[in-house]
Design an enzyme around this catalytic site. Sequence first.
Site, PDB file in Angstrom:
ATOM      1  N   CYS A 335       0.785  -1.233   0.000  1.00  0.00           N
ATOM      2  CA  CYS A 335       0.000   0.000   0.000  1.00  0.00           C
ATOM      3  C   CYS A 335       0.817   1.282   0.000  1.00  0.00           C
ATOM      4  O   CYS A 335       0.509   2.177  -0.790  1.00  0.00           O
ATOM      5  CB  CYS A 335      -1.069   0.014   1.072  1.00  0.00           C
ATOM      6  SG  CYS A 335      -0.832  -1.074   2.444  1.00  0.00           S
ATOM      7  N   ARG A 364       7.512 -11.142   4.987  1.00  0.00           N
ATOM      8  CA  ARG A 364       7.277 -10.826   6.400  1.00  0.00           C
ATOM      9  C   ARG A 364       7.964 -11.878   7.235  1.00  0.00           C
ATOM     10  O   ARG A 364       7.868 -13.072   6.918  1.00  0.00           O
ATOM     11  CB  ARG A 364       5.772 -10.828   6.722  1.00  0.00           C
ATOM     12  CG  ARG A 364       5.015  -9.767   5.974  1.00  0.00           C
ATOM     13  CD  ARG A 364       3.523  -9.805   6.276  1.00  0.00           C
ATOM     14  NE  ARG A 364       2.832  -8.846   5.420  1.00  0.00           N
ATOM     15  CZ  ARG A 364       1.510  -8.739   5.322  1.00  0.00           C
ATOM     16  NH1 ARG A 364       0.736  -9.538   6.045  1.00  0.00           N
ATOM     17  NH2 ARG A 364       0.963  -7.849   4.534  1.00  0.00           N
ATOM     18  N   GLN A 382       0.723 -11.254  -3.062  1.00  0.00           N
ATOM     19  CA  GLN A 382      -0.690 -10.924  -2.867  1.00  0.00           C
ATOM     20  C   GLN A 382      -1.346 -10.518  -4.180  1.00  0.00           C
ATOM     21  O   GLN A 382      -0.698  -9.923  -5.031  1.00  0.00           O
ATOM     22  CB  GLN A 382      -0.817  -9.724  -1.919  1.00  0.00           C
ATOM     23  CG  GLN A 382      -0.432 -10.012  -0.497  1.00  0.00           C
ATOM     24  CD  GLN A 382      -0.472  -8.742   0.327  1.00  0.00           C
ATOM     25  OE1 GLN A 382       0.097  -7.724  -0.053  1.00  0.00           O
ATOM     26  NE2 GLN A 382      -1.154  -8.790   1.455  1.00  0.00           N
ATOM     27  N   ASP A 384      -3.113  -7.975  -4.673  1.00  0.00           N
ATOM     28  CA  ASP A 384      -3.416  -6.783  -3.892  1.00  0.00           C
ATOM     29  C   ASP A 384      -3.912  -5.665  -4.801  1.00  0.00           C
ATOM     30  O   ASP A 384      -3.498  -5.575  -5.951  1.00  0.00           O
ATOM     31  CB  ASP A 384      -2.115  -6.341  -3.200  1.00  0.00           C
ATOM     32  CG  ASP A 384      -2.364  -5.411  -2.039  1.00  0.00           C
ATOM     33  OD1 ASP A 384      -3.536  -5.252  -1.642  1.00  0.00           O
ATOM     34  OD2 ASP A 384      -1.387  -4.839  -1.527  1.00  0.00           O
ATOM     35  N   HIS A 386      -5.509  -1.363  -4.476  1.00  0.00           N
ATOM     36  CA  HIS A 386      -6.000  -0.246  -3.674  1.00  0.00           C
ATOM     37  C   HIS A 386      -6.870   0.626  -4.553  1.00  0.00           C
ATOM     38  O   HIS A 386      -6.480   0.971  -5.663  1.00  0.00           O
ATOM     39  CB  HIS A 386      -4.820   0.542  -3.095  1.00  0.00           C
ATOM     40  CG  HIS A 386      -4.026  -0.295  -2.144  1.00  0.00           C
ATOM     41  ND1 HIS A 386      -2.928  -1.020  -2.548  1.00  0.00           N
ATOM     42  CD2 HIS A 386      -4.227  -0.595  -0.842  1.00  0.00           C
ATOM     43  CE1 HIS A 386      -2.471  -1.708  -1.518  1.00  0.00           C
ATOM     44  NE2 HIS A 386      -3.234  -1.483  -0.468  1.00  0.00           N
ATOM     45  N   LYS A 466     -12.496  -3.753   8.511  1.00  0.00           N
ATOM     46  CA  LYS A 466     -12.423  -4.600   7.324  1.00  0.00           C
ATOM     47  C   LYS A 466     -13.555  -5.611   7.225  1.00  0.00           C
ATOM     48  O   LYS A 466     -14.145  -6.020   8.217  1.00  0.00           O
ATOM     49  CB  LYS A 466     -11.074  -5.320   7.257  1.00  0.00           C
ATOM     50  CG  LYS A 466     -10.637  -6.062   8.498  1.00  0.00           C
ATOM     51  CD  LYS A 466      -9.235  -6.653   8.271  1.00  0.00           C
ATOM     52  CE  LYS A 466      -8.721  -7.365   9.506  1.00  0.00           C
ATOM     53  NZ  LYS A 466      -7.394  -7.945   9.343  1.00  0.00           N
ATOM     54  N   HIS A 512      -8.415  -0.996   0.647  1.00  0.00           N
ATOM     55  CA  HIS A 512      -7.452  -2.086   0.435  1.00  0.00           C
ATOM     56  C   HIS A 512      -8.291  -3.328   0.160  1.00  0.00           C
ATOM     57  O   HIS A 512      -9.237  -3.587   0.894  1.00  0.00           O
ATOM     58  CB  HIS A 512      -6.621  -2.377   1.693  1.00  0.00           C
ATOM     59  CG  HIS A 512      -5.891  -1.204   2.240  1.00  0.00           C
ATOM     60  ND1 HIS A 512      -4.524  -1.198   2.376  1.00  0.00           N
ATOM     61  CD2 HIS A 512      -6.322  -0.003   2.715  1.00  0.00           C
ATOM     62  CE1 HIS A 512      -4.141  -0.049   2.916  1.00  0.00           C
ATOM     63  NE2 HIS A 512      -5.210   0.688   3.141  1.00  0.00           N
TER      64      HIS A 512
END
Length: 638
Positions: A335, A364, A382, A384, A386, A466, A512
């Site tokens: 992000c 991570r 991911q 992912d 946004h 979320k 997100h």
Amino acid sequence: MVAITLPDGSVRSFDGPVTGAEIAQAIGTGLAKSALAIRIDGVMKDLGTTLTADARVAIVTRKDAEALELLRHDAAHIMAEAVKELYPDTQVTIGPAIENGFYYDFAREHPFTPDDLETIEQRMREIVARDEAITREEMDRDAAVAFFLGMGEKYKAELIAAIPEGQAISLYRQGGFIDLCRGPHLPSTAKLGKAFKLMKVAGAYWRGDSRNEMLQRIYGTAWFDEKELAAYLTMLEEAEKRDHRRLGRDMGLFHQQEEAVGAVFWHPKGWQLWRTVESYMRRRLEQNGYQEVKTPQLVDFSLWEASGHADKFSESMFTIKTQDERHLAVKPMNCPCHVQIFRTGIKSYRDLPLRMAEFGSCHRYEPSGALHGIMRVRAFTQDDAHIFCTEDQITSETIAFCELLKSVYADFGFTDIRVKFSDRPVKRAGSDVSWDKSENALRSAAEAAGLEMTLNPGEGAFYGPKLEFVLRDAIGRDWQCGTLQVDTVLPERLDAHYIAEDGSKTRPVMLHRAILGSFERFLGILIEHHAGRFPVWLAPVQVVVATITSEADAYARDVLTRLKAAGLRAELDIRNEKINYKVREHSLAKVPVMLVVGKREAETQAVAVRRLGGTTQEILALDDVIAKLTAEATVPGA
RNA sequence: GCCGAAAUAGCUCAGCGGUAGAGCAACUGAUUCGUAAUCAGUAGGCCCCCGGUUCAAAUCCGGGUUUCGGCACCA
């Protein structure tokens, strides 16, 4: 006079106070025998509960959905009784019923061994045979604390001390065992029956807090009859057979090794699967107005400080000190980088909603104990994205996202989806006012999208609430994959803005969102869901052409060429082996379609089609088969 | 990270102080066979790593690594 109204509407009158057991007896001896508990005005109570006033009463038997919970709770108590008898130096703590069974947490210096489990289970069977009555008594709170302290049960005393003063504490006694418990319970230990089994010992923190001491938890499973128990154990075996770690190795999809802990070595077949999923997702995103980007792996640590991630997650970030003394972090998420792209140039309200997607490769430093095959890794990718939008656009974007998510899941064979709404956590960024705003916006957007949600209190991200999407797989296991999060904090912290219609600088809202979550994990789930038997469009090898005799080799090569020309992932097996052997081998490799060719097929330009798991073959013209398989191999939505 | 268990051939596992084993897979040869295992032969090992005890360690002890089952964690 006490008038009892039964579920069928009939009323029975009793001269004075009456117990649940007596009501059951009055209805019939058969019912009295199978009665386990009663429901008084909808609330489950012990069978021995005395009624002094009129009420609606239902007799609970094993047919009642919630009766199984009672049984399992009793199993936990009986296990605790067995443990106290066998190992008097043990302190008891809590022991609830859980999905498929029960557990009890014990405090004891010596660890329980697998042999101990057998001994305990044996003693439990004895306690069931003793048929001890399970009786309820009440005690004043402070008396109860003193009572348990007197027995050396400091954990129980601590639990009771936390209950508000003046409240009566209920205790349940069975044989020589007495436990603090809200109840209700079955009338006696014999009701547990035989269909239970102790499964495993594991550590568990007192009160679920890692700062506390670790207790020993014994897990068990319990059912009303042995058939159900056997079915459950068979289900566990099935789950083991579809374990993605086993299938990943057997099917040659990937491997993992000590030198790259928490990472995956994708082999050609596994990577083929990955690419199929990735290109499918890429197209779905394009169709839905997303723009794909790629951002750096290594980013200066200051960006993570600015975003607020360093505050909360610095310990789980991989960081690097370079030769020129710069402090970098391997990105743990995408992000902040996406905000950097958004911030270049001046954005207008006309640019919103701006949907920025990345197959973002992240690292991570997950705690060692959390690692699990490819499901929980330290290096992952991911799906992912946004969405930068205005507050007014949250609802329409949420609706569009939910549509996309459901259709993606359906394409992968998941149709049973649950949704959780997670609100503000204790440790969070942003003002309460902004949290009120984003929680309300997300909740009403989700309602507008027609979602049924359960509340997951305090489980939101540090920057916003979320939605979490949980899918149920073929054998009934739940996996949390998708998410949608409303974030007003990051745009603020990283200074993102756009020019609104009135010319003012305005903060966008960031949504997100992810559908698969991580590719590694989702592929693991896919493997387990399908037990490795992928539908044709996903299968790494879609077709194997196998010969019966070498006389068909030349034709088999032609068939292979034709299949490949049609875009199918096909392999050729012209080894000098019997067809039985080949069929078995490719079946074990879970290839969905086998085209068997012998002399007859070669002469007629046909193939014998054999489906994975099938027992029959179909002789078809090669042209027809190619048309059919090409259609089947078509990626959904293409 | 915490509690417990485990690590031996590619896989599944046996061996538990005295020369490292089996089945399957692999490889080689023979077999040309009609839908889930053809036969015969061959090869394959830093017994997770580092120390210690012992005449002698895969085996016993200590430390570490990884994996597994949970717990805690999960931006």
